[in-house]
Design a protein around this motif. Structure first.
Motif, PDB file in Angstrom:
ATOM      1  N   GLY A  50     100.309-100.614  32.841  1.00 14.72           N
ATOM      2  CA  GLY A  50      98.877-100.343  32.705  1.00 14.72           C
ATOM      3  C   GLY A  50      98.510 -99.894  31.302  1.00 14.72           C
ATOM      4  N   SER A  51      99.360 -99.058  30.685  1.00 13.44           N
ATOM      5  CA  SER A  51      99.057 -98.559  29.343  1.00 13.44           C
ATOM      6  C   SER A  51      99.068 -99.681  28.321  1.00 13.44           C
ATOM      7  N   VAL A  52     100.084-100.548  28.398  1.00 11.23           N
ATOM      8  CA  VAL A  52     100.159-101.673  27.468  1.00 11.23           C
ATOM      9  C   VAL A  52      98.915-102.543  27.643  1.00 11.23           C
ATOM     10  N   PHE A  53      98.548-102.785  28.879  1.00 12.13           N
ATOM     11  CA  PHE A  53      97.373-103.589  29.166  1.00 12.13           C
ATOM     12  C   PHE A  53      96.113-102.933  28.604  1.00 12.13           C
ATOM     13  N   LEU A  54      96.018-101.601  28.800  1.00  8.85           N
ATOM     14  CA  LEU A  54      94.836-100.863  28.346  1.00  8.85           C
ATOM     15  C   LEU A  54      94.690-100.932  26.822  1.00  8.85           C
ATOM     16  N   ILE A  55      95.825-100.902  26.120  1.00  5.88           N
ATOM     17  CA  ILE A  55      95.764-100.973  24.657  1.00  5.88           C
ATOM     18  C   ILE A  55      95.158-102.311  24.227  1.00  5.88           C
ATOM     19  N   GLY A  56      95.653-103.402  24.829  1.00  3.75           N
ATOM     20  CA  GLY A  56      95.100-104.718  24.507  1.00  3.75           C
ATOM     21  C   GLY A  56      93.612-104.794  24.818  1.00  3.75           C
ATOM     22  N   TYR A  57      93.251-104.249  25.964  1.00  2.00           N
ATOM     23  CA  TYR A  57      91.868-104.220  26.445  1.00  2.00           C
ATOM     24  C   TYR A  57      90.973-103.475  25.437  1.00  2.00           C
ATOM     25  N   LEU A  58      91.444-102.304  24.979  1.00  2.00           N
ATOM     26  CA  LEU A  58      90.638-101.510  24.052  1.00  2.00           C
ATOM     27  C   LEU A  58      90.530-102.187  22.693  1.00  2.00           C
ATOM     28  N   ILE A  59      91.622-102.840  22.251  1.00  4.47           N
ATOM     29  CA  ILE A  59      91.558-103.552  20.971  1.00  4.47           C
ATOM     30  C   ILE A  59      90.503-104.659  21.057  1.00  4.47           C
ATOM     31  N   LEU A  60      90.514-105.376  22.172  1.00  2.09           N
ATOM     32  CA  LEU A  60      89.518-106.436  22.384  1.00  2.09           C
ATOM     33  C   LEU A  60      88.098-105.853  22.324  1.00  2.09           C
ATOM     34  N   THR A  61      87.919-104.708  22.993  1.00  2.49           N
ATOM     35  CA  THR A  61      86.600-104.078  23.046  1.00  2.49           C
ATOM     36  C   THR A  61      86.109-103.654  21.668  1.00  2.49           C
ATOM     37  N   VAL A  62      87.031-103.082  20.874  1.00  3.40           N
ATOM     38  CA  VAL A  62      86.631-102.584  19.565  1.00  3.40           C
ATOM     39  C   VAL A  62      86.446-103.739  18.581  1.00  3.40           C
ATOM     40  N   ALA A  63      87.315-104.770  18.693  1.00  2.54           N
ATOM     41  CA  ALA A  63      87.260-105.880  17.736  1.00  2.54           C
ATOM     42  C   ALA A  63      86.058-106.788  17.991  1.00  2.54           C
ATOM     43  N   HIS A  64      85.650-106.910  19.238  1.00  3.81           N
ATOM     44  CA  HIS A  64      84.523-107.795  19.553  1.00  3.81           C
ATOM     45  C   HIS A  64      83.450-107.042  20.324  1.00  3.81           C
ATOM     46  N   PRO A  65      82.467-106.476  19.622  1.00  5.66           N
ATOM     47  CA  PRO A  65      81.372-105.788  20.320  1.00  5.66           C
ATOM     48  C   PRO A  65      80.711-106.764  21.289  1.00  5.66           C
ATOM     49  N   SER A  66      80.288-106.251  22.452  1.00  8.66           N
ATOM     50  CA  SER A  66      79.725-107.170  23.430  1.00  8.66           C
ATOM     51  C   SER A  66      78.405-107.740  22.916  1.00  8.66           C
ATOM     52  N   PRO A  67      78.190-109.015  23.164  1.00  8.92           N
ATOM     53  CA  PRO A  67      77.022-109.697  22.614  1.00  8.92           C
ATOM     54  C   PRO A  67      75.721-109.281  23.285  1.00  8.92           C
ATOM     55  N   LEU A  68      74.654-109.325  22.525  1.00  6.78           N
ATOM     56  CA  LEU A  68      73.314-109.094  23.073  1.00  6.78           C
ATOM     57  C   LEU A  68      72.367-110.021  22.326  1.00  6.78           C
ATOM     58  N   GLU A  69      71.689-110.886  23.061  1.00  5.12           N
ATOM     59  CA  GLU A  69      70.729-111.781  22.420  1.00  5.12           C
ATOM     60  C   GLU A  69      69.352-111.137  22.436  1.00  5.12           C
ATOM     61  N   ARG A  70      68.361-111.865  21.907  1.00  6.23           N
ATOM     62  CA  ARG A  70      67.014-111.291  21.871  1.00  6.23           C
ATOM     63  C   ARG A  70      66.455-111.170  23.297  1.00  6.23           C
ATOM     64  N   PRO A  71      65.421-110.346  23.475  1.00  3.37           N
ATOM     65  CA  PRO A  71      64.906-110.100  24.833  1.00  3.37           C
ATOM     66  C   PRO A  71      64.483-111.403  25.516  1.00  3.37           C
ATOM     67  N   ALA A  72      64.611-111.419  26.837  1.00  5.05           N
ATOM     68  CA  ALA A  72      64.261-112.595  27.616  1.00  5.05           C
ATOM     69  C   ALA A  72      62.818-112.988  27.380  1.00  5.05           C
ATOM     70  N   ASP A  73      62.606-114.285  27.124  1.00  6.46           N
ATOM     71  CA  ASP A  73      61.262-114.803  26.911  1.00  6.46           C
ATOM     72  C   ASP A  73      61.127-116.076  27.737  1.00  6.46           C
ATOM     73  N   PRO A  74      60.566-115.959  28.949  1.00  8.89           N
ATOM     74  CA  PRO A  74      60.522-117.117  29.860  1.00  8.89           C
ATOM     75  C   PRO A  74      59.702-118.276  29.318  1.00  8.89           C
ATOM     76  N   THR A  75      58.862-118.019  28.296  1.00 10.18           N
ATOM     77  CA  THR A  75      58.005-119.089  27.787  1.00 10.18           C
ATOM     78  C   THR A  75      58.747-119.991  26.813  1.00 10.18           C
ATOM     79  N   ASP A  76      59.919-119.587  26.351  1.00 12.76           N
ATOM     80  CA  ASP A  76      60.678-120.390  25.401  1.00 12.76           C
ATOM     81  C   ASP A  76      61.427-121.481  26.162  1.00 12.76           C
ATOM     82  N   THR A  77      60.818-122.674  26.217  1.00 14.56           N
ATOM     83  CA  THR A  77      61.406-123.732  27.044  1.00 14.56           C
ATOM     84  C   THR A  77      62.513-124.476  26.324  1.00 14.56           C
TER      85      THR A  77
END
Lengths: 264, 224
Positions: A50-77
């Motif tokens: 679990g610890s080895v796995f957690l280290i990989g998991y945390l490296i992934l988290t720190v190296a790649h911030p989770s993506p966020l796009e612009r706010p939802a705009d239903p009119t943009d077809t």
């Protein structure tokens, strides 16, 4: 306890061994030497994994911030949708002619439905006592084929997607963050009138000049009038040139107007 | 002191057998990676549970900031991501955990399939496992909408259209999920939030409990 050659295993809540229940591990005492207690010996090993796995998991988290796009705009077809990566194979499946259009229900419901049903009923579809994959070639082959097709469809989906356009269409703009500069627009000026009369300008940069979608805001631009004229004539980045339909004189007026949209 | 407290409770509830059952059960050699390295394939289920625990914890912290409302959902996520101390890490763990849990669960399913462990007498546990898989996919689908950004909205739109194409009951499912026949908006967001945070986790906890109790009742499947 009733089992275990007279040894006492307090913690064995397993259903009592009987000939009615095959595929059941032997009694714990039948494994000489190498069986170990869950607590604490085996748990320690699980924690190490679990610890080895957690280290990989945390490296992934720190190296790649989770993506966020612009706010939802239903009119943009024009937005090209994309599901999360683990649904990509289904998304790709729906692009093939036998699973889209009139046959959409085949790709969207019938095939995934059959797959889930087959998975649920697996113990009854493959009833034989054999457990080794090599001793039951048909289930093994079908599963390998399914996994291979999932990989193939995901791969096809990834290589056929325009990732650059995907990234550009989701970009967060200053407008999304409420960072529209405080610039007063003279709505009676000739330049403003020309801007509003040009369909192509308004379509991308917006009637309020703050940009539509990922297209840039004109307020607070850093260009001179000559540079603006140059961009309108020849285009820049995603913007095509030669869209302006007025006279050279009007173009000049428009360029000057846009160049004037600067913060004090 | 602690011993006395333990004895006091044990005298009344006889808790020793309960926890000895968890602590004392023995782990056979063929699933122990310390004896056979290839036994690491037996770790996938445990790692799936490990990530699930992280998902629950990080999700609990996310709800401290997240606002399930069309006006503020995106803003609250942006704020969490960029302003809150360690917010980027908490959201990052939840985001990447959502992917990793699918990967680990997929590998666990393949391990159980290729070792033939779903066969008699473990049919019921296999079914519960497949249901857990479906619940996890549901959690992934509903969670994807919550940041209320462009990709969330349009992926959900496609997903709801697929739900709507189910023969006979498709339209009903779509309305149940989206809150409206045509609009994907405020109702959809609050419904997906409720499903993601209350309904599916409740189902997941029940299924996981059954999954684990059945493992303890039947023991892990024997060596091939």
């Amino acid at each position: 306890m009733h089992r275990g050659k007279g040894m006492k295993f307090v913690g064995d809540s397993r259903v009592k061994a009987s000939n009615r229940m095959p595929n059941k591990p032997k009694d714990y005492s039948e494994y000489p030497g190498k069986t170990e207690a869950f607590w604490p010996d085996f748990l320690l090993k699980e924690w190490m994994v679990g610890s080895v796995f957690l280290i990989g998991y945390l490296i992934l988290t720190v190296a790649h911030p989770s993506p966020l796009e612009r706010p939802a705009d239903p009119t943009d077809t024009g937005y090209i949708p994309l599901p999360d990566w683990y649904f990509l194979f289904l998304y790709q499946l729906l692009k093939y002619s036998f699973a889209s259009g009139d046959y959409n229900v085949i790709g969207a419901i019938v095939m995934p439905g059959l797959a889930v049903a087959a998975l649920l009923l697996m113990p009854w579809l493959d009833k034989g006592p054999e457990r080794r994959p090599s001793k039951r070639p048909i289930p093994t082959a079908i599963m390998l084929l399914v996994v291979a097709s999932m990989f193939y469809l995901t791969w096809e989906s990834v290589v056929n997607h325009d990732w650059e356009a995907s990234k550009a269409q989701g970009q967060i703009t200053p407008k999304d963050l409420g960072l529209v500069p405080d610039i007063e627009i003279d709505e009676n000026s000739e330049g403003y009138q020309i801007f509003q009369s040009q369909q192509t300008c308004v379509a991308c940069h917006g009637g309020d000049l703050t940009g539509v979608g990922s297209n840039p805001m004109l307020l607070g631009n850093e260009l001179t009038a000559e540079e603006v004229e140059e961009v309108i004539r020849n285009g820049r980045g995603a913007m095509p040139g030669g869209q302006f339909s007025g006279t050279d004189e009007e173009l000049k007026t428009l360029a000057e107007f846009i160049a004037s949209l600067k913060e004090e | 002191m602690l011993n006395k407290l333990y004895d006091w409770v044990d005298e009344r509830l006889d808790i020793t057998p309960i926890w000895r059952d968890i602590a004392d059960h023995e782990v056979p050699e063929h699933v122990n990676p310390a004896h056979h390295f290839s036994a690491f394939v037996y770790c996938f289920g445990g790692l799936t549970f490990f990530i699930t625990v992280i998902q629950i914890l990080s999700g609990m912290f996310l709800t401290m900031y997240y606002v399930p409302d069309v006006e503020n959902a995106w803003k609250s996520v942006y704020y969490l991501q960029n302003e809150v101390a360690f917010g980027e890490i908490v959201r990052g763990m939840h985001h990447w955990g959502a992917s990793l849990v699918i990967v680990m669960m997929f590998l666990h399913t393949l391990r159980v399939f290729f070792t033939g462990s779903y066969k008699k007498p473990r049919e019921l546990n296999w079914i519960v496992g497949v249901l857990i898989f479906c619940v996890m996919l549901g959690l992934g689908f509903t969670g994807y909408l919550l940041p209320w950004d462009m990709k969330a909205l349009f992926a959900t739109k496609v997903g709801l259209e697929i739900a709507g194409s189910v023969p006979f009951i498709g339209e009903l499912i779509k309305i149940l999920l989206a809150g409206d026949a045509t609009i994907i908006g405020a109702q959809t967001l609050t419904r997906f939030f409720a499903i993601h945070v209350f309904f599916l986790p409740a189902a997941l906890f029940a299924l996981l409990a059954v999954h684990f109790i059945m493992i303890r009742r039947q023991g892990i499947s024997g060596p091939l």
